[in-house]
Design a protein around this motif. Structure first.
Motif, PDB file in Angstrom:
ATOM      1  N   TYR A  59     -11.620   2.409   5.162  1.00 33.51           N
ATOM      2  CA  TYR A  59     -10.858   2.619   6.390  1.00 33.51           C
ATOM      3  C   TYR A  59     -10.117   3.957   6.348  1.00 33.51           C
ATOM      4  CZ  TYR A  59      -7.134   2.164   9.837  1.00 33.51           C
ATOM      5  OH  TYR A  59      -6.261   2.392  10.872  1.00 33.51           O
ATOM      6  N   TYR A  60      -9.383   4.225   5.277  1.00 33.48           N
ATOM      7  CA  TYR A  60      -8.616   5.467   5.192  1.00 33.48           C
ATOM      8  C   TYR A  60      -9.522   6.680   5.026  1.00 33.48           C
ATOM      9  CZ  TYR A  60      -4.436   2.666   5.260  1.00 33.48           C
ATOM     10  OH  TYR A  60      -3.446   1.796   5.635  1.00 33.48           O
ATOM     11  N   LYS A  61     -10.657   6.499   4.404  1.00 37.86           N
ATOM     12  CA  LYS A  61     -11.622   7.595   4.306  1.00 37.86           C
ATOM     13  C   LYS A  61     -12.147   7.962   5.701  1.00 37.86           C
ATOM     14  CE  LYS A  61     -15.725   9.029   1.785  1.00 37.86           C
ATOM     15  NZ  LYS A  61     -16.752   8.645   0.796  1.00 37.86           N
ATOM     16  N   SER A  62     -12.393   6.957   6.534  1.00 38.87           N
ATOM     17  CA  SER A  62     -12.873   7.235   7.899  1.00 38.87           C
ATOM     18  C   SER A  62     -11.796   7.931   8.716  1.00 38.87           C
ATOM     19  CB  SER A  62     -13.320   5.951   8.598  1.00 38.87           C
ATOM     20  OG  SER A  62     -12.230   5.162   8.984  1.00 38.87           O
TER      21      SER A  62
ATOM     22  N   GLN B  40       0.854  -1.181   0.000  1.00 41.52           N
ATOM     23  CA  GLN B  40       0.000   0.000   0.000  1.00 41.52           C
ATOM     24  C   GLN B  40       0.891   1.232   0.000  1.00 41.52           C
ATOM     25  OE1 GLN B  40      -2.572  -0.003   3.466  1.00 41.52           O
ATOM     26  NE2 GLN B  40      -2.684  -2.231   3.423  1.00 41.52           N
ATOM     27  N   MET B  41       0.525   2.242  -0.780  1.00 45.02           N
ATOM     28  CA  MET B  41       1.189   3.534  -0.720  1.00 45.02           C
ATOM     29  C   MET B  41       0.190   4.516  -0.123  1.00 45.02           C
ATOM     30  SD  MET B  41       3.034   5.906  -3.634  1.00 45.02           S
ATOM     31  CE  MET B  41       4.329   4.734  -3.977  1.00 45.02           C
ATOM     32  N   LEU B  42       0.624   5.169   0.944  1.00 41.14           N
ATOM     33  CA  LEU B  42      -0.228   6.100   1.680  1.00 41.14           C
ATOM     34  C   LEU B  42       0.424   7.470   1.743  1.00 41.14           C
ATOM     35  CD1 LEU B  42      -0.660   3.710   4.729  1.00 41.14           C
ATOM     36  CD2 LEU B  42      -2.372   4.087   2.957  1.00 41.14           C
ATOM     37  N   ASP B  43      -0.386   8.484   2.057  1.00 43.52           N
ATOM     38  CA  ASP B  43       0.209   9.775   2.357  1.00 43.52           C
ATOM     39  C   ASP B  43       0.965   9.658   3.683  1.00 43.52           C
ATOM     40  OD1 ASP B  43      -2.125   9.580   3.957  1.00 43.52           O
ATOM     41  OD2 ASP B  43      -2.341  11.750   4.022  1.00 43.52           O
ATOM     42  N   LYS B  44       1.791  10.644   3.984  1.00 45.50           N
ATOM     43  CA  LYS B  44       2.647  10.583   5.176  1.00 45.50           C
ATOM     44  C   LYS B  44       1.838  10.455   6.465  1.00 45.50           C
ATOM     45  CE  LYS B  44       6.610  12.878   7.226  1.00 45.50           C
ATOM     46  NZ  LYS B  44       7.547  13.991   7.132  1.00 45.50           N
ATOM     47  N   GLU B  45       0.637  11.024   6.482  1.00 49.68           N
ATOM     48  CA  GLU B  45      -0.214  10.988   7.681  1.00 49.68           C
ATOM     49  C   GLU B  45      -0.984   9.682   7.822  1.00 49.68           C
ATOM     50  OE1 GLU B  45      -0.260  13.648   5.455  1.00 49.68           O
ATOM     51  OE2 GLU B  45       1.181  14.733   6.708  1.00 49.68           O
ATOM     52  N   LYS B  46      -0.869   8.822   6.838  1.00 50.21           N
ATOM     53  CA  LYS B  46      -1.559   7.528   6.821  1.00 50.21           C
ATOM     54  C   LYS B  46      -3.075   7.680   6.806  1.00 50.21           C
ATOM     55  CE  LYS B  46       1.934   5.204   9.665  1.00 50.21           C
ATOM     56  NZ  LYS B  46       2.128   4.331  10.820  1.00 50.21           N
ATOM     57  N   THR B  47      -3.573   8.673   6.100  1.00 56.51           N
ATOM     58  CA  THR B  47      -5.019   8.868   6.008  1.00 56.51           C
ATOM     59  C   THR B  47      -5.552   8.688   4.591  1.00 56.51           C
ATOM     60  OG1 THR B  47      -4.782  11.262   5.713  1.00 56.51           O
ATOM     61  CG2 THR B  47      -5.062  10.450   7.980  1.00 56.51           C
ATOM     62  N   GLN B  48      -4.679   8.676   3.585  1.00 52.97           N
ATOM     63  CA  GLN B  48      -5.136   8.520   2.205  1.00 52.97           C
ATOM     64  C   GLN B  48      -4.371   7.387   1.524  1.00 52.97           C
ATOM     65  OE1 GLN B  48      -4.670  12.258   0.193  1.00 52.97           O
ATOM     66  NE2 GLN B  48      -6.634  13.003   0.938  1.00 52.97           N
ATOM     67  N   LEU B  49      -5.122   6.457   0.997  1.00 51.58           N
ATOM     68  CA  LEU B  49      -4.546   5.371   0.216  1.00 51.58           C
ATOM     69  C   LEU B  49      -4.334   5.878  -1.207  1.00 51.58           C
ATOM     70  CD1 LEU B  49      -3.779   2.335   0.138  1.00 51.58           C
ATOM     71  CD2 LEU B  49      -6.176   1.877  -0.462  1.00 51.58           C
ATOM     72  N   LYS B  50      -3.095   5.862  -1.658  1.00 49.30           N
ATOM     73  CA  LYS B  50      -2.769   6.351  -2.993  1.00 49.30           C
ATOM     74  C   LYS B  50      -2.760   5.224  -4.027  1.00 49.30           C
ATOM     75  CE  LYS B  50      -0.181  10.367  -1.573  1.00 49.30           C
ATOM     76  NZ  LYS B  50      -0.875  11.357  -2.395  1.00 49.30           N
TER      77      LYS B  50
ATOM     78  N   ASP C 213     -12.537  -6.487  -3.130  1.00 52.59           N
ATOM     79  CA  ASP C 213     -13.139  -6.418  -1.795  1.00 52.59           C
ATOM     80  C   ASP C 213     -12.148  -5.818  -0.811  1.00 52.59           C
ATOM     81  OD1 ASP C 213     -15.512  -7.575  -2.673  1.00 52.59           O
ATOM     82  OD2 ASP C 213     -14.895  -9.604  -2.079  1.00 52.59           O
ATOM     83  N   ARG C 214     -10.898  -6.284  -0.856  1.00 57.64           N
ATOM     84  CA  ARG C 214      -9.859  -5.759   0.031  1.00 57.64           C
ATOM     85  C   ARG C 214      -9.613  -4.286  -0.252  1.00 57.64           C
ATOM     86  NH1 ARG C 214      -6.970  -5.503   4.670  1.00 57.64           N
ATOM     87  NH2 ARG C 214      -4.755  -5.255   4.297  1.00 57.64           N
ATOM     88  N   LEU C 215      -9.553  -3.909  -1.504  1.00 56.30           N
ATOM     89  CA  LEU C 215      -9.335  -2.516  -1.882  1.00 56.30           C
ATOM     90  C   LEU C 215     -10.438  -1.630  -1.315  1.00 56.30           C
ATOM     91  CD1 LEU C 215      -7.721  -0.405  -3.479  1.00 56.30           C
ATOM     92  CD2 LEU C 215      -9.127  -1.001  -5.472  1.00 56.30           C
ATOM     93  N   GLN C 216     -11.681  -2.047  -1.432  1.00 58.71           N
ATOM     94  CA  GLN C 216     -12.798  -1.263  -0.923  1.00 58.71           C
ATOM     95  C   GLN C 216     -12.715  -1.110   0.599  1.00 58.71           C
ATOM     96  OE1 GLN C 216     -15.062   0.465  -2.890  1.00 58.71           O
ATOM     97  NE2 GLN C 216     -15.354   1.455  -0.912  1.00 58.71           N
ATOM     98  N   LYS C 217     -12.361  -2.172   1.300  1.00 56.44           N
ATOM     99  CA  LYS C 217     -12.213  -2.094   2.761  1.00 56.44           C
ATOM    100  C   LYS C 217     -11.132  -1.092   3.150  1.00 56.44           C
ATOM    101  CE  LYS C 217     -13.900  -6.705   3.776  1.00 56.44           C
ATOM    102  NZ  LYS C 217     -13.600  -8.082   4.071  1.00 56.44           N
ATOM    103  N   LEU C 218     -10.017  -1.111   2.438  1.00 56.84           N
ATOM    104  CA  LEU C 218      -8.947  -0.161   2.739  1.00 56.84           C
ATOM    105  C   LEU C 218      -9.360   1.272   2.418  1.00 56.84           C
ATOM    106  CD1 LEU C 218      -5.822  -2.147   1.526  1.00 56.84           C
ATOM    107  CD2 LEU C 218      -6.379  -1.514   3.885  1.00 56.84           C
ATOM    108  N   LYS C 219     -10.040   1.459   1.291  1.00 63.91           N
ATOM    109  CA  LYS C 219     -10.503   2.804   0.941  1.00 63.91           C
ATOM    110  C   LYS C 219     -11.457   3.337   2.006  1.00 63.91           C
ATOM    111  CE  LYS C 219     -11.871   3.364  -3.366  1.00 63.91           C
ATOM    112  NZ  LYS C 219     -12.398   3.068  -4.716  1.00 63.91           N
TER     113      LYS C 219
END
Length: 173
Positions: free
Chosen positions: A165-168, A102-112, A157-163
């Motif tokens: 999670y990071y959206k929340s 997974q690549m995330l922003d530095k704050e770990k709030t957005q899945l890139k 399914d996994r992608l949607q769960k991660l999206k």
């Protein structure tokens, strides 16, 4: 390596997006995501476990070749941006492994971006698929992350769960 000791399962590291890897708009080039993911995993296994992919191949007579990628680009990684790359083993069987990056922003709030890469163990002599050794299966058992519920068709399914999670997380901050 003592494969009985508790191993860190989800590895992470920060990377800076380099100019030469970007398009004229400053976005990380799609093909370069693979380089960032693979290099992060190799660096992380060296840092966390003390071995490189070459050492692992030599120690366990495991020579993996890529058989499949499933990748999604969700938000651009930009030139000069510091990103966090998380990697983990999410599946293995008698002759293959699948890693998730997974690549995330530095704050770990957005899945890139996210990728599942499946590799098959092959013989260096014949180039044909071979089973993992018992010793390697034991190591992989200690590395795999629990609760991924991997299925070859479960990527989206996994992608949607991660999206979700990071959206929340993003909504909280």
């Amino acid at each position: 390596m003592d494969s009985k000791k508790e191993m860190e399962k989800e590895l992470e590291s920060e990377l800076v997006i380099r100019f030469q890897d970007c398009d004229p708009f400053g976005h990380l080039n799609n093909a370069k995501y693979l380089d960032y993911f693979f290099n992060a995993r190799a660096d992380q296994t060296l840092l966390y476990y003390g071995w490189s992919p070459l050492k692992l191949s030599q120690e366990f007579n495991a020579h993996w070749v890529v058989t499949n990628h499933q990748i999604s680009y969700l938000r651009p990684a930009m030139f000069g941006e510091t990103v966090l790359v998380k990697t983990a083993l999410i599946f293995f069987d008698h002759n293959s492994i699948t890693t998730e990056c997974q690549m995330l922003d530095k704050e770990k709030t957005q899945l890139k971006a996210m990728i599942w890469t499946t590799l098959r163990n092959v013989s260096m002599q014949t180039g044909k698929s071979v089973d993992h050794s018992e010793k390697l299966n034991e190591l992989l058992s200690n590395m795999i992350i629990p609760d991924t519920h991997y299925t070859p068709l479960g990527y989206y399914d996994r992608l949607q769960k991660l999206k979700d999670y990071y959206k929340s997380l993003s909504a909280k901050g």
